[in-house]
Design an enzyme around this catalytic site. Structure first.
Site, PDB file in Angstrom:
ATOM      1  N   ASN A   5       0.860  -1.189   0.000  1.00 31.06           N
ATOM      2  CA  ASN A   5       0.000   0.000   0.000  1.00 31.06           C
ATOM      3  C   ASN A   5       0.893   1.234   0.000  1.00 31.06           C
ATOM      4  O   ASN A   5       1.511   1.551   1.009  1.00 31.06           O
ATOM      5  CB  ASN A   5      -0.885  -0.042   1.257  1.00 31.06           C
ATOM      6  CG  ASN A   5      -1.675   1.235   1.464  1.00 31.06           C
ATOM      7  OD1 ASN A   5      -1.797   2.058   0.553  1.00 31.06           O
ATOM      8  ND2 ASN A   5      -2.206   1.407   2.666  1.00 31.06           N
ATOM      9  N   GLU A 164      -5.104  -4.967  10.647  1.00 33.27           N
ATOM     10  CA  GLU A 164      -4.061  -3.950  10.814  1.00 33.27           C
ATOM     11  C   GLU A 164      -4.308  -3.191  12.110  1.00 33.27           C
ATOM     12  O   GLU A 164      -5.094  -2.227  12.126  1.00 33.27           O
ATOM     13  CB  GLU A 164      -4.088  -2.967   9.642  1.00 33.27           C
ATOM     14  CG  GLU A 164      -3.782  -3.603   8.299  1.00 33.27           C
ATOM     15  CD  GLU A 164      -3.227  -2.575   7.328  1.00 33.27           C
ATOM     16  OE1 GLU A 164      -2.077  -2.739   6.909  1.00 33.27           O
ATOM     17  OE2 GLU A 164      -3.921  -1.595   7.028  1.00 33.27           O
TER      18      GLU A 164
HETATM   19  P1  PGA Z   1       3.062   0.395   7.512  1.00 40.21           P
HETATM   20  O1  PGA Z   1       1.575   0.551   6.912  1.00 40.21           O
HETATM   21  O2  PGA Z   1       3.616  -0.899   6.967  1.00 40.21           O
HETATM   22  O3  PGA Z   1       3.810   1.594   7.023  1.00 40.21           O
HETATM   23  O4  PGA Z   1       2.920   0.328   8.992  1.00 40.21           O
HETATM   24  C1  PGA Z   1       0.719  -0.546   6.753  1.00 40.21           C
HETATM   25  C2  PGA Z   1      -0.598  -0.113   6.176  1.00 40.21           C
HETATM   26  O5  PGA Z   1      -1.095   0.946   6.572  1.00 40.21           O
HETATM   27  O6  PGA Z   1      -1.186  -0.788   5.311  1.00 40.21           O
END
Ligand code: PGA
Length: 248
Positions: A5, A164
Site C-alpha cells: 500500500n 491492521e
Molecule cells: P506500515 O503501513 O507498513 O507503514 O505500517 C501498513 C498499512 O497501513 O497498510
C-alpha cells in the site's frame, strides 16, 4: 499474498521506476500473489510498467466510491478503477476511517460495490491502542467485520481481510506473532460461523510495520495468510525481500 500500500506516495514517474526496478527482483512464476496499491493517479503508469517488467504483479486502488458515477467530487468509481487496470481495492483502511471519517456502513457499501463490479475488496479492520488497552480488540474487529458480512451476503469468496492494528501502522511498532494469531483466530472464527468450511477460503493478511526483518516471523504465525505492507513497499528492494520471505 504480499500486498503493498503506497498510500499518498509515488506519482506516475516514480511508479514507472518502481516497476522497472522491481521486475528483476521478483522473477515471475513464484508462489503466491503480489498486489501493489498505487495512488489512483499513478495507476495507468504503474500498469504500463507492470505489463513490461513485472507481469505477475496485480494492481489495486486504495479507495473507491460505492456509486457508479455522478456528482461525487474527488472520488473514483469501481468501473473506473477496473478500466484503469485495478483488480483489487483496499476498503476501510484505518487512515480512511480515522482521518476521513469513514464509517462501518460506508466500508460495507464499498465492499458490496466492488464485489458487484467484479473487483476484489481487501477489507481492513483493526483496533486503536486505547481500544486494545480497554480489552476491546475482539469487540472492535468483529464489529468492523460484521458490518461487511451483512453487505457481502452469502459470499465466502472473492474478497480478503486485512488485520491492521492501528497502533502498529507506520509506528515501527509491530504486533507480536502471538497478537496477530490471536486477532486472526477471532476473525477466522467468525468467518467459520458465517460460512462454515467456506470461511477458511477467505485469506487474512497482517499489516502494521511489516519489514524485511520481521516478515518471515509474521508469516509463520498461525492464521496469517499474507502481509499488507505500507512504508516498506515503497522501495523495490525492501518490498522484494518481503516477497521472497513469503515465497520461501
Ligand atoms: P506500515 O503501513 O507498513 O507503514 O505500517 C501498513 C498499512 O497501513 O497498510
Amino acid at each position: 499474498m504480499v500486498a503493498g500500500n503506497w498510500k499518498m506516495n509515488h506519482g506516475p514517474g516514480a511508479a514507472r521506476a518502481f516497476f522497472r526496478d522491481l521486475g528483476p527482483l521478483v522473477p515471475p512464476g513464484g508462489d503466491g500473489q503480489i498486489v501493489v496499491f498505487p495512488p489512483a493517479l499513478s495507476l495507468a503508469a504503474a500498469r504500463e510498467a507492470r505489463d513490461v517488467h513485472a507481469p505477475d504483479v496485480s494492481l489495486g486502488v486504495q479507495n473507491v466510491h460505492w456509486e457508479e458515477k455522478g456528482a461525487f467530487t474527488g472520488e473514483v468509481s469501481v468501473g473506473m478503477a477496473r478500466e484503469a487496470g485495478a483488480t483489487h481495492a483496499l476498503v476501510g483502511h484505518s487512515e480512511r476511517r480515522t482521518l476521513f471519517g469513514e464509517r462501518d456502513a460506508q466500508v460495507a457499501l464499498k465492499a458490496r460495490a466492488l464485489l458487484l463490479g467484479g473487483m476484489i475488496p481487501v477489507v481492513c479492520v483493526g483496533e486503536t491502542l486505547d481500544e486494545r488497552r480497554e480489552g476491546r480488540v475482539e469487540a472492535v474487529i468483529l464489529r468492523q467485520l460484521d458490518a461487511v458480512l451483512e453487505a457481502v451476503g452469502g459470499r465466502p469468496g472473492g474478497w480478503l481481510l486485512a488485520y491492521e492494528p492501528v497502533w502498529a501502522i507506520g509506528t515501527g511498532e509491530t504486533a507480536t506473532p502471538e497478537d496477530a494469531s490471536s486477532a486472526h483466530g477471532i476473525l477466522k472464527g467468525r468467518l467459520r460461523e458465517r460460512f462454515g468450511a467456506g470461511g477458511e477460503a477467505i485469506p487474512i493478511l497482517y499489516g502494521g510495520s511489516v519489514r524485511p526483518d520481521n516478515a518471515a516471523e509474521l508469516l509463520g504465525a498461525p492464521g496469517v495468510d499474507g502481509l499488507l505492507v505500507g512504508g516498506a513497499s515503497l522501495e523495490p528492494g525492501s518490498f522484494a525481500l518481503i516477497v521472497e520471505a513469503a515465497r520461501r
